[in-house]
Enzyme design. Structure first.
Site, short mmCIF file in Angstrom:
data_model
loop_
_atom_site.label_atom_id
_atom_site.label_comp_id
_atom_site.label_asym_id
_atom_site.label_seq_id
_atom_site.Cartn_x
_atom_site.Cartn_y
_atom_site.Cartn_z
N ARG A 189 0.83 -1.22 0.00
CA ARG A 189 0.00 0.00 0.00
C ARG A 189 0.86 1.27 0.00
O ARG A 189 0.54 2.26 0.67
CB ARG A 189 -0.92 0.03 1.21
CG ARG A 189 -2.02 -0.99 1.21
CD ARG A 189 -3.01 -0.78 0.08
NE ARG A 189 -4.19 -1.59 0.24
CZ ARG A 189 -4.27 -2.87 -0.10
NH1 ARG A 189 -3.23 -3.47 -0.66
NH2 ARG A 189 -5.39 -3.55 0.09
N SER A 218 -10.69 -0.28 3.33
CA SER A 218 -9.91 -0.44 4.56
C SER A 218 -9.43 0.93 5.04
O SER A 218 -8.76 1.63 4.29
CB SER A 218 -8.67 -1.29 4.30
OG SER A 218 -9.03 -2.53 3.78
N GLU A 226 -4.65 4.03 6.26
CA GLU A 226 -4.40 3.74 4.85
C GLU A 226 -5.01 4.85 4.00
O GLU A 226 -4.50 5.20 2.94
CB GLU A 226 -5.05 2.38 4.52
CG GLU A 226 -4.46 1.69 3.32
CD GLU A 226 -5.49 1.38 2.28
OE1 GLU A 226 -5.56 2.15 1.30
OE2 GLU A 226 -6.20 0.39 2.42
N1 EPU Z 1 -11.23 -10.14 10.34
C1 EPU Z 1 -11.75 -9.94 11.59
N2 EPU Z 1 -12.87 -9.15 11.71
C2 EPU Z 1 -13.47 -8.57 10.64
C3 EPU Z 1 -12.95 -8.80 9.37
C4 EPU Z 1 -11.81 -9.57 9.23
O1 EPU Z 1 -11.24 -10.45 12.59
O2 EPU Z 1 -14.47 -7.87 10.84
C5 EPU Z 1 -9.99 -10.91 10.22
C6 EPU Z 1 -10.26 -12.32 9.77
O3 EPU Z 1 -9.45 -13.16 10.51
C7 EPU Z 1 -9.81 -12.32 8.32
C8 EPU Z 1 -8.70 -11.30 8.34
O4 EPU Z 1 -9.13 -10.32 9.29
O5 EPU Z 1 -9.36 -13.57 7.91
C9 EPU Z 1 -8.45 -10.65 7.01
O6 EPU Z 1 -9.66 -10.06 6.53
P1 EPU Z 1 -9.88 -9.82 4.97
O7 EPU Z 1 -9.64 -11.06 4.20
O8 EPU Z 1 -11.18 -9.15 4.77
O9 EPU Z 1 -8.70 -8.86 4.55
P2 EPU Z 1 -8.10 -7.54 5.24
O10 EPU Z 1 -6.71 -7.85 5.65
O11 EPU Z 1 -9.01 -6.96 6.23
C10 EPU Z 1 -7.03 -6.69 3.00
C11 EPU Z 1 -6.98 -5.40 2.24
C12 EPU Z 1 -8.30 -5.21 1.47
C13 EPU Z 1 -8.48 -6.38 0.53
C14 EPU Z 1 -8.50 -7.68 1.36
C15 EPU Z 1 -8.58 -8.93 0.52
C16 EPU Z 1 -5.49 -3.97 3.55
C17 EPU Z 1 -5.40 -2.77 4.42
N3 EPU Z 1 -6.73 -4.30 3.15
O12 EPU Z 1 -8.06 -6.54 3.98
O13 EPU Z 1 -8.18 -4.03 0.70
O14 EPU Z 1 -9.69 -6.27 -0.19
O15 EPU Z 1 -7.27 -7.78 2.13
O16 EPU Z 1 -7.34 -9.22 -0.06
O17 EPU Z 1 -4.47 -4.55 3.20
C18 EPU Z 1 -8.61 -1.66 0.79
O18 EPU Z 1 -7.39 -1.51 0.75
O19 EPU Z 1 -9.40 -0.69 0.84
C19 EPU Z 1 -9.14 -3.01 0.81
C20 EPU Z 1 -10.45 -3.25 0.95
#
Ligand code: EPU
Length: 333
Positions: A158, A232, A329
């Site tokens: 990012r 995010s 972010e």
């Molecule tokens: N989780 C929780 N609570 C929640 C949601 C998620 O505990 O309410 C935990 C779960 O364990 C889950 C983990 O967080 O397995 C990861 O969640 P998710 O797969 O939704 O991914 P993320 O790390 O929250 C990142 C990117 C997203 C992208 C997703 C999918 C960043 C800051 N964000 O989110 O990007 O869509 O992975 O690859 O790296 C964005 O940048 O705006 C964005 C949406």
């Protein structure tokens, strides 16, 4: 009063700009910076990664440079040149329709093509840098054209040159991406795998993956056209093994992902925020999304400052409970 930016930021926050100019060509923006010694400008693409907390007293330059063209092709790849004012998801749909692989995992990411390299957008195991070749930009100090190779963009998680030393120095006009004709699909991400299994798809097409990503995103992330948000809000923090072990003592269920540095791990910010009790938190006009703790939402009439205050409260609470400083972010203005 000025020009309302409410329809130009995905948080749907009402602030006003002193002046608003639509930019539709590279020549127009080059001429603007050649003629103007006025460095008081604000570049706006899709407004999808920003939180506006005050009126903009500068000239807003709204990027509408369009066009998607295939400029090179061999048996295995195509090189595509894209105007930076195109919507990112429109480009993904174009690639999927033409059966070109590489960006299907980045389906439905809001925002413009020009914003994509600034934060090296990423999702479901793919980042922009994986298919990025180069970009053209206009130097905001003198209107001259500058070519940036992939190395010069200094992509990281990012992050890029344009978020750091290059901040405000360039108006990105065009991107070149290399897409593949022979699909090498990235399906390792857990949620993709389970959807493929669920639907009994053994050999997914590019369109299958794009459709699956769209349905995963729709189920977890709010549509900004319906509920204002900026995806995010925080980055996933990278911590040392000892910090991770400390958390594991009380929370053996914490998820972590390896990074390029074997001594460092990425922890989901969403998990930290949820554990700190913020998921679904509601402050009337705004709050934390009920299905994803990393997404702050505008229920209607929130001001940017109110949303910023919520972000600061979340940050302080995660710091207090886990000793981890979350980094935003989203760009706050
Ligand atoms: N989780 C929780 N609570 C929640 C949601 C998620 O505990 O309410 C935990 C779960 O364990 C889950 C983990 O967080 O397995 C990861 O969640 P998710 O797969 O939704 O991914 P993320 O790390 O929250 C990142 C990117 C997203 C992208 C997703 C999918 C960043 C800051 N964000 O989110 O990007 O869509 O992975 O690859 O790296 C964005 O940048 O705006 C964005 C949406």
């Amino acid at each position: 009063m000025g020009f309302s930016l409410k329809a130009h930021n995905t948080f749907g926050v009402e602030v006003f700009a002193k002046e608003f100019i639509k930019i539709t060509s590279e020549n127009q923006i080059a001429d603007y910076f050649k003629a103007s010694s006025n460095q008081d400008f604000f570049i706006l693409g899709g407004g999808s990664n920003m939180l506006l907390t005050q009126d903009i007293h500068q000239t807003v330059l709204h990027n509408k440079i369009t066009g998607i063209a295939k400029v090179f092709e061999d048996d295995f790849t195509v090189t595509v040149e894209v105007g930076s004012g195109e919507e990112w998801h429109e480009l993904v749909l174009w690639a999927v329709t033409n059966n070109y692989a590489g960006i299907e995992n980045l389906s439905l990411i809001p925002g413009s093509v020009g914003a994509a390299p600034i934060q090296n957008i990423g999702a479901y195991g793919v980042e922009l840098k994986d298919c990025f070749l180069s970009l053209d930009a206009i130097d905001t100090h003198n209107g001259s054209k500058k070519f940036f190779s992939k190395e010069e963009c200094q992509f990281a998680y990012r992050d890029s040159y344009f978020k750091n030393l290059g901040r405000g120095k360039y108006f990105i006009t065009k991107l070149r991406l290399q897409l593949r004709k022979k699909a090498k699909l990235k399906t390792a991400y857990g949620a993709i795998k389970s959807k493929l299994d669920e639907q009994g798809i053994a050999n997914p097409t590019i369109k299958d993956i794009s459709d699956i990503i769209i349905s995963i995103r729709n189920s977890k992330l709010p549509d900004p056209k319906i509920l204002g948000n900026s995806g995010s809000f925080f980055k996933n923090p990278i911590v040392t093994q000892s910090v991770l072990q400390q958390i594991q003592l009380n929370h053996p269920d914490v998820k972590s992902y390896p990074t390029n540095d074997p001594s460092q791990y990425k922890i989901p910010a969403a998990w930290l925020i949820e554990k700190a009790g913020w998921k679904g938190h509601n402050r009337g006009t705004h709050g934390v999304y009920k299905n994803h703790a990393l997404v702050l939402v505008n229920h209607g009439d929130a001001s940017g400052s109110e949303i910023k205050k919520l972000a600061e409260d979340i940050k302080a609470s995660v710091k207090e409970q886990f000793g981890i400083s979350l980094e935003m972010e989203v760009n706050v203005f």
